[in-house]
Design a protein around this motif. Structure first.
Motif, short mmCIF file in Angstrom:
data_model
loop_
_atom_site.label_atom_id
_atom_site.label_comp_id
_atom_site.label_asym_id
_atom_site.label_seq_id
_atom_site.Cartn_x
_atom_site.Cartn_y
_atom_site.Cartn_z
N VAL A 237 8.76 8.20 7.11
CA VAL A 237 8.24 6.92 7.60
C VAL A 237 6.74 7.03 7.93
CG1 VAL A 237 8.81 7.43 10.00
CG2 VAL A 237 8.71 5.06 9.24
N CYS A 238 6.02 5.94 7.67
CA CYS A 238 4.62 5.86 8.08
C CYS A 238 4.48 4.66 9.01
CB CYS A 238 3.69 5.75 6.87
SG CYS A 238 3.63 4.11 6.12
N LEU A 239 3.30 4.48 9.55
CA LEU A 239 3.14 3.40 10.53
C LEU A 239 3.10 2.03 9.86
CD1 LEU A 239 0.77 5.02 13.14
CD2 LEU A 239 3.24 4.91 13.05
N ARG A 240 2.82 2.00 8.56
CA ARG A 240 2.90 0.72 7.85
C ARG A 240 4.37 0.31 7.71
NH1 ARG A 240 2.80 -0.95 2.30
NH2 ARG A 240 2.15 -3.15 2.20
N CYS A 241 5.23 1.29 7.51
CA CYS A 241 6.67 1.00 7.48
C CYS A 241 7.08 0.29 8.78
CB CYS A 241 7.49 2.28 7.37
SG CYS A 241 7.30 3.21 5.85
N VAL A 242 6.64 0.87 9.89
CA VAL A 242 6.99 0.31 11.21
C VAL A 242 6.47 -1.12 11.32
CG1 VAL A 242 6.65 0.59 13.70
CG2 VAL A 242 7.03 2.60 12.27
N GLU A 319 9.66 -1.59 1.00
CA GLU A 319 8.50 -2.22 0.36
C GLU A 319 7.18 -1.51 0.66
OE1 GLU A 319 8.54 -6.32 1.53
OE2 GLU A 319 10.64 -6.53 0.92
N CYS A 320 7.23 -0.45 1.43
CA CYS A 320 5.97 0.21 1.82
C CYS A 320 5.43 1.05 0.66
CB CYS A 320 6.18 1.09 3.05
SG CYS A 320 4.65 1.81 3.66
N GLY A 321 6.30 1.76 0.00
CA GLY A 321 5.84 2.58 -1.12
C GLY A 321 5.19 3.89 -0.69
N CYS A 322 5.33 4.24 0.58
CA CYS A 322 4.64 5.45 1.08
C CYS A 322 5.40 6.73 0.74
CB CYS A 322 4.43 5.35 2.58
SG CYS A 322 5.97 5.23 3.50
N ALA A 323 6.74 6.64 0.68
CA ALA A 323 7.53 7.85 0.47
C ALA A 323 8.79 7.51 -0.33
CB ALA A 323 7.90 8.48 1.81
ZN LIG Z 1 5.46 3.60 4.91
#
Ligand SMILES: [Zn+2]
Length: 343
Positions: A237-242, A319-323
């Protein structure tokens, strides 16, 4: 030889003694003769083998019995074979913890931590890390010390108006003279701690994500201090996910967050400032030492009235696409569980 630093020998009753108090690391020795209890007492301070055997002999304890006693202490991890200079309280603590089965941390001298946001809370975190033996603690903050930074903290009234990072470095050097406060250019921190108020500024986070630097937010909100989630770019998880979950529960959140980002910080309640800093520093040290950290994929929210943090787990937002890999490996746990977050 002697009993390990941090442990004391206690007489319980004729025939029984114990080493240490905490049941997780204490050793109970029973069926001892009075002489063996004397030998044990002697091991509470530095003693060489010859002197120990002389003492044992005077109390009718045979060498073989001394060796059995020593072996029991050795197996329990509470016997130091060689006399050593007493360590500092941190070293002593981890030695005792090792007897309780906890892996002691390795050297922290080559660790580099950067703290972005050197308010009262950020500076306290920095001081704890420096005193805990982190080799380099870098402070980044272009703003000036504000009146609310002073108080039950490390900034003094005379510091108001001076650059926060500059004052902070002087405080760090005074608290931990061996700590490094600068490193060669392009040194990559092991972890960046982002201290913010109201909402976490997304701009520096994008840089950290792009450069693949692990980071931990410490957010001061109206009623609590939130530590986490730990972000390891690409791995969870990243902070954009949050933020995306927050937008799902409150569609107007972006408008509010944009305003909150520009509002001045309001300081932090006194006891919460200390407990929040200690919580954050403890988690940072756990991450660096390789122990399980509660902020892996989770945030811990602490108020001034409840000593137990509320833990909320977060998952990668689809929808974040970070991981994307993280999304693929946890199909059993739907992201909806994280909805309703109040960040
Ligand atoms: Zn993320």
């Amino acid at each position: 030889m002697r009993i390990r630093d941090g442990f004391e020998v206690y007489w319980r009753e004729p025939g029984a003694s114990q080493v240490g108090l905490d049941p997780r690391c204490a050793v109970l020795l029973e069926d001892l003769t009075e002489g063996e209890q004397q030998v044990l007492e002697a091991l509470g301070r530095d003693v060489d083998r010859a002197a120990l055997l002389t003492l044992a002999n005077a109390h009718s304890v045979r060498t073989a019995e001394v060796d059995v006693l020593l072996e029991r202490l050795r197996v329990a991890g509470v016997l130091l074979e060689e006399s050593t200079v007493a360590g500092d309280p941190d070293a002593r603590y981890w030695q005792v913890a090792a007897a309780a089965g906890i892996e002691p941390p390795g050297s922290r001298l080559d660790r580099v931590i950067q703290i972005c946001g050197v308010d009262q809370l950020g500076l306290r975190i920095a001081v704890i890390l420096a005193q805990a033996g982190i080799g380099s603690v870098l402070l980044q903050d272009r703003s000036r010390v504000r009146p609310e930074d002073v108080g039950a903290g490390l900034f003094r009234p005379g510091d108001v108006g001076v650059n926060r990072a500059e004052v902070g470095r002087a405080v760090l050097r005074a608290a931990a003279p061996k700590v490094g406060v600068s490193v060669p250019a392009r040194t990559r921190p092991d972890l960046v701690v982002v201290v913010d108020h109201g909402v976490v500024d997304p701009v520096p986070l994008r840089v950290l994500m792009r450069e693949d630097v692990a980071h931990l937010p410490v957010l001061v909100r109206e009623l609590d201090v939130v530590v986490g989630p730990l972000v390891r770019p690409g791995l969870g998880v990243c902070l954009r996910c949050v933020d995306l979950y927050r937008c799902e529960s409150d569609p107007r959140w972006p408008a509010v967050a944009t305003q909150a980002a520009t509002r001045p910080p309001s300081g932090v309640e006194t006891s919460l400032g200390w407990s929040g800093a200690a919580l954050a520093a403890g988690q940072i040290l756990a991450v660096l030492d390789g122990r399980p950290a509660a902020v892996e994929g989770a945030e811990m929210a602490l108020t001034a009235w409840d000593p137990i943090p509320v833990v909320r787990h977060w998952q990668v937002h689809p929808e974040c696409g970070c991981a994307p890999a993280a999304l693929g490996v946890s199909p059993d746990t739907p992201p909806q569980t994280a909805k309703g977050g109040h960040r």
